[in-house]
Design an enzyme around this catalytic site. Structure first.
Site, PDB file in Angstrom:
ATOM      1  CD  GLN A   1       9.163  -5.223  -7.392  1.00 29.92           C
ATOM      2  OE1 GLN A   1       9.795  -6.307  -7.451  1.00 29.92           O
ATOM      3  NE2 GLN A   1       8.428  -4.853  -6.254  1.00 29.92           N
TER       4      GLN A   1
ATOM      5  N   GLY B   1       3.222  -5.158  -3.589  1.00 27.51           N
ATOM      6  CA  GLY B   1       2.108  -5.382  -2.767  1.00 27.51           C
ATOM      7  C   GLY B   1       1.158  -6.061  -3.483  1.00 27.51           C
ATOM      8  CG  HIS B   2       1.072 -10.065  -4.135  1.00 22.19           C
ATOM      9  ND1 HIS B   2       1.797 -11.254  -4.091  1.00 22.19           N
ATOM     10  CD2 HIS B   2       1.445  -9.332  -5.262  1.00 22.19           C
ATOM     11  CE1 HIS B   2       2.600 -11.436  -5.045  1.00 22.19           C
ATOM     12  NE2 HIS B   2       2.526 -10.233  -5.955  1.00 22.19           N
TER      13      HIS B   2
ATOM     14  CE  LYS C   1       3.993  -9.416  -9.976  1.00 26.44           C
ATOM     15  NZ  LYS C   1       3.647  -7.914 -10.757  1.00 26.44           N
TER      16      LYS C   1
ATOM     17  CG  ASP D   1       1.285  -2.011  -9.561  1.00 24.92           C
ATOM     18  OD1 ASP D   1       1.511  -2.898  -8.673  1.00 24.92           O
ATOM     19  OD2 ASP D   1       1.816  -1.024 -10.159  1.00 24.92           O
TER      20      ASP D   1
END
Ligand code: IMP
Length: 452
Positions: A223, A40-41, A16, A13
């Site tokens: 991650q 999740g992005h 990225k 988180d």
């Protein structure tokens, strides 16, 4: 031209998504090499919000090829939902490719992930519940189903009948849960296979061909370093290898193809799930970071634990990944804080420790040793160059670069693409190998690491 790995330098988180989105602009190919829909992005483009779990953010650029590599685990239902979401928003997925050798998350993986967490009680990991650990466990146990298996009905039927009967014993006898109906699962996954078929490729070969054609390849990590199965804060880790070396394994290429490794770190630290976190803040500042930083997981919506920047972790990430430079994100979240602390070392059983202990119980006993710096108490979201930053903010960045002994190439001050300071071109700028006689990294005169 360069092949670049972008990895998370903390517990995931780190932001990225935004950095890979920025760098994707100059990439011909973007590769996701590990993890699954636990990631999740969130990417904001012209006010439009895209939430991606598995599909590389490079998909937002029409000419960029996006490859989901062999080291990932694929939940077909979620990937298809992402494809539908993108297409509905006018983003073509014609350049998306999925590795035939990636492993597939099945319904029993999700069920076992949640049931085993429940059974662990206060020893739980705090997983995302997406079946990631059980999918990788089957891969290691050699009972996994791969994307290529989905493409052959009789093969899939044979493998799944055996596996589901085996998993049903675990579901019924160990967890007291209802068994799965093999035929229903087979039909469900044959349906997914039909829709996914056109995306399936030999991904390692595709990437190799791109390397041969000297294309720009961006390896997008999911991650973060401390969630690495081998080198993270075990057992509170994920089941894949989010470090730079893992990108090569997951993509199926040799390390000699990589030109640069960029680490992404927040200007403070967050973590979701269980496990020790020495610089965690259980006070109103922790709450403030959470509120201003909107620290809630993209995948699970869980509140992220927040704390000060931990330079012990930062140095570890530099070492484990061989980082060439860093991107520091969410600097603006600290705008209203009076004093900012940085964890420079730990106190462990009465002695000073400046490295990350491998032993989980030792790590749990580490107390942060802080250096306190003055806050800048003014907005930075409008800053577009280092010259625009308040002096205290620049001093803070210099201090981080000095502690970690790597250049800071990018500073992010908001979710939008334009809320970014590019200090040095992270791909074509100076490499880590540029050291002065004392071994100090040379950063050009824009962001010297030496303190005054
Ligand atoms: P799993 O990957 O779902 O098995 O979860 C294992 C650990 O990794 C848990 O602490 C999760 O919260 C954490 N984790 C997994 N994916 C992410 C991510 O994308 N960001 C942050 N933490 C993650």
């Amino acid at each position: 031209m360069a092949n670049v790995i972008v990895i998370g330098a903390q517990w995931g988180d780190e932001g990225k998504g935004k950095i890979t989105d920025l760098l994707s602009r100059s990439a011909d190919v973007v590769v996701r090499s590990q993890g699954g829909v636990n990631a999740g992005h969130t990417i904001v483009v012209q006010g439009q919000i895209f939430k991606l779990h598995l599909i590389p953010s490079g998909i937002l650029y029409s000419d960029t090829e996006c490859i989901i590599g062999s080291g990932t685990v694929i939940d077909p239902q979620v990937v298809l939902e992402e494809i539908d979401q993108l297409e509905a928003l006018g983003v073509s997925t014609k350049n998306l490719m999925i590795a035939q050798t990636a492993h597939v998350t099945m319904p029993y993986h999700r069920i076992i992930d949640r049931a085993s967490e429940e059974r662990r009680g206060d020893r739980k990991i705090g997983t995302t519940g997406r079946g990631i650990g059980p999918t990788y466990a089957d891969k290691s146990e050699r009972t996994g189903i791969r994307v290529i298996d989905l493409m052959d009905e009789s093969d899939l039927r044979q493998k799944l009948e055996w596996t589901i009967n085996y998993k049903n014993v675990i579901l019924e006898k160990l967890y007291n849960l209802s068994p799965l109906e093999p035929e229903a699962v087979i039909q469900e996954y044959l349906g997914y296979a039909k829709r996914l078929r056109s995306y399936v490729v030999d991904s390692s070969l595709k990437i190799y061909e791109a390397i041969e054609k000297r294309k720009n390849i961006l390896f997008e990590g999911a991650q973060g370093t401390l969630l690495d199965l081998d080198h993270g804060t075990y057992p509170y880790v994920t089941s894949s290898s989010p470090i730079a070396g893992g990108a090569c394994v997951g993509a199926g290429i040799g390390p000699t193809a990589i030109d640069r490794v960029i680490g992404v770190a927040k200007a403070y630290t967050t973590r979701v799930g269980e496990g020790p976190f020495p610089s965690e803040l259980d006070d109103e500042i922790g709450q403030l970071l959470c509120d201003i930083g909107a620290e809630f997981g993209t995948t699970t919506g869980r509140r992220r634990r927040c704390g000060w920047f931990d330079a012990v972790i930062g140095r570890y990430a530099v070492r484990i990944n061989g980082l060439d430079c860093l991107a520091i994100t969410k600097l603006d979240v600290l705008d209203s804080v009076d004093e900012i602390k940085v964890c420079v070392a730990y106190e462990l059983d009465g002695t000073t420790c400046d490295h990350l202990p491998s032993n989980a119980s030792q790590f749990a006993r580490c107390k942060p040793i802080y250096k306190t710096m003055p806050g800048w108490k003014q907005p930075t979201t409008h800053c577009r160059s280092l010259d625009d930053l308040p002096k205290q903010a620049l001093d803070y960045l210099k201090f981080l670069a000095e502690l970690m002994k790597v250049p800071i190439a990018i500073v992010s001050l908001g979710a939008s693409r334009d809320q970014t300071i590019i200090v040095e071109d992270p791909i074509h700028g100076p490499k880590r190998a540029l050291l002065d006689a004392n071994g100090t990294p040379l950063l050009g005169d824009k962001l010297p690491v030496t303190s005054e």
